[in-house]
Design a protein around this motif. Structure first.
Motif, PDB file in Angstrom:
ATOM      1  N   SER A 116       6.355 -38.993  25.193  1.00 30.20           N
ATOM      2  CA  SER A 116       6.840 -38.071  26.221  1.00 30.20           C
ATOM      3  C   SER A 116       8.202 -37.561  25.755  1.00 30.20           C
ATOM      4  N   ARG A 117       8.489 -36.314  26.021  1.00 26.16           N
ATOM      5  CA  ARG A 117       9.632 -35.660  25.370  1.00 26.16           C
ATOM      6  C   ARG A 117      10.706 -35.161  26.324  1.00 26.16           C
ATOM      7  N   ALA A 118      11.898 -34.993  25.757  1.00 24.03           N
ATOM      8  CA  ALA A 118      12.975 -34.254  26.407  1.00 24.03           C
ATOM      9  C   ALA A 118      13.306 -33.038  25.550  1.00 24.03           C
ATOM     10  N   TYR A 119      13.464 -31.885  26.203  1.00 25.08           N
ATOM     11  CA  TYR A 119      13.847 -30.641  25.529  1.00 25.08           C
ATOM     12  C   TYR A 119      15.123 -30.108  26.160  1.00 25.08           C
ATOM     13  N   LEU A 120      15.874 -29.336  25.385  1.00 23.60           N
ATOM     14  CA  LEU A 120      17.037 -28.613  25.891  1.00 23.60           C
ATOM     15  C   LEU A 120      16.824 -27.132  25.646  1.00 23.60           C
ATOM     16  N   GLU A 135      23.882 -23.299  33.170  1.00 16.45           N
ATOM     17  CA  GLU A 135      22.668 -22.540  32.816  1.00 16.45           C
ATOM     18  C   GLU A 135      21.779 -23.262  31.795  1.00 16.45           C
ATOM     19  N   ASP A 136      22.235 -24.383  31.230  1.00 13.99           N
ATOM     20  CA  ASP A 136      21.335 -25.187  30.402  1.00 13.99           C
ATOM     21  C   ASP A 136      20.169 -25.686  31.238  1.00 13.99           C
ATOM     22  N   VAL A 137      19.005 -25.828  30.611  1.00 11.52           N
ATOM     23  CA  VAL A 137      17.848 -26.433  31.266  1.00 11.52           C
ATOM     24  C   VAL A 137      17.374 -27.609  30.419  1.00 11.52           C
ATOM     25  N   ILE A 138      17.265 -28.760  31.041  1.00 11.87           N
ATOM     26  CA  ILE A 138      16.676 -29.936  30.400  1.00 11.87           C
ATOM     27  C   ILE A 138      15.265 -30.089  30.959  1.00 11.87           C
ATOM     28  N   MET A 139      14.291 -30.234  30.087  1.00 13.03           N
ATOM     29  CA  MET A 139      12.911 -30.416  30.513  1.00 13.03           C
ATOM     30  C   MET A 139      12.367 -31.732  29.968  1.00 13.03           C
TER      31      MET A 139
END
Length: 242
Positions: free
Chosen positions: A121-125, A186-190
């Motif tokens: 499972s991942r984290a993205y920026l 405005e960064d989005v972490i997914m």
């Protein structure tokens, strides 16, 4: 506190949903897990993971953790405790034998993101219309990519791409990976399970997030896209906008 959106979906093909997620806005902690195992045991593993992690976060005054070392030390203990619990459940009950789960955790604090992960499972920026994967998959094919045996493109279609090499409950002990980076407005972490990135390209992920009205809309739109592309696995997405 981030703007939050999340969605956990069975997908199109699977009969059970072995994914789970938990959001704790009061502490800015967010969790995604993807269970594996026969019958419903994967579902038990993932739900045990997120609920136990949430309980330990709620029992801890997170503001007492002053440094990155203390923060990661806390999550290391949490993950170790949950791993032991799931491992013992799998050993003591035949119905749960072989169950395990991935986990990825994000903690936001004072302009920084702290990420812990086990599995794929991942984290993205997402920043300035560009997306970057933060975490490294604990998978067999990723080991092959790292060693130069196969390319990233070949890994995407490799017949063993779903074989994970590290998971909660698989072994008596587990070692998570940790990441820290600064976050800006405005960064989005997914955070997501492989049911999303296995179906939706990074280009489409960026476009969907940027065109969505808010993070709840983004999460639902991402899951809908994954289902439209086949929905062959369970899909979980947590989107956090700073």
């Amino acid at each position: 506190m981030a703007q939050i959106g999340f969605k956990c979906d069975r997908g199109v093909v699977r009969k059970n949903n072995e994914d789970a997620c938990f959001v704790i806005p009061s502490d800015d902690v967010y969790i995604v897990a993807d269970g594996v195992g026969g019958n419903s045991s994967g579902e038990v593993a993932s739900r045990t993971a997120v609920s136990e992690i949430a309980l330990m976060v709620n029992d801890m005054n997170m503001k007492q953790l002053k440094s990155a070392e203390e923060i990661f030390g806390f999550f290391d203990k949490v993950i170790s405790s949950v791993n032991e619990k799931i491992y013992k459940m799998g050993r003591s009950d035949r119905a749960y034998r072989g169950m395990a789960t991935t986990v990825v955790i994000a903690y936001l604090r004072n302009g920084s993101a702290y990420i812990a992960n086990v599995g794929d499972s991942r984290a993205y920026l997402l920043r300035d219309k560009e997306i970057k994967r933060v975490t490294t998959d604990h998978t067999y094919v990723n080991e092959l990519v790292t060693k130069g045996v196969i390319t990233e493109a070949e890994a995407e279609t490799h017949e063993q791409r779903n074989v994970i090499t590290r998971a909660l409950g698989a072994e008596p002990k587990v070692k998570p990976d940790f990441y820290k980076f600064r976050v800006f407005k405005e960064d989005v972490i997914m955070l997501c399970s492989d049911g999303l990135y296995g179906e939706v390209s990074e280009k489409d992920i960026v476009e969907i997030i940027l065109l969505s009205d808010d993070m709840n809309d983004a999460s639902h739109n991402l899951v809908a896209k994954a289902c439209h592309e086949g929905g062959r696995d369970n899909i979980t997405v947590v989107c956090l906008k700073i």
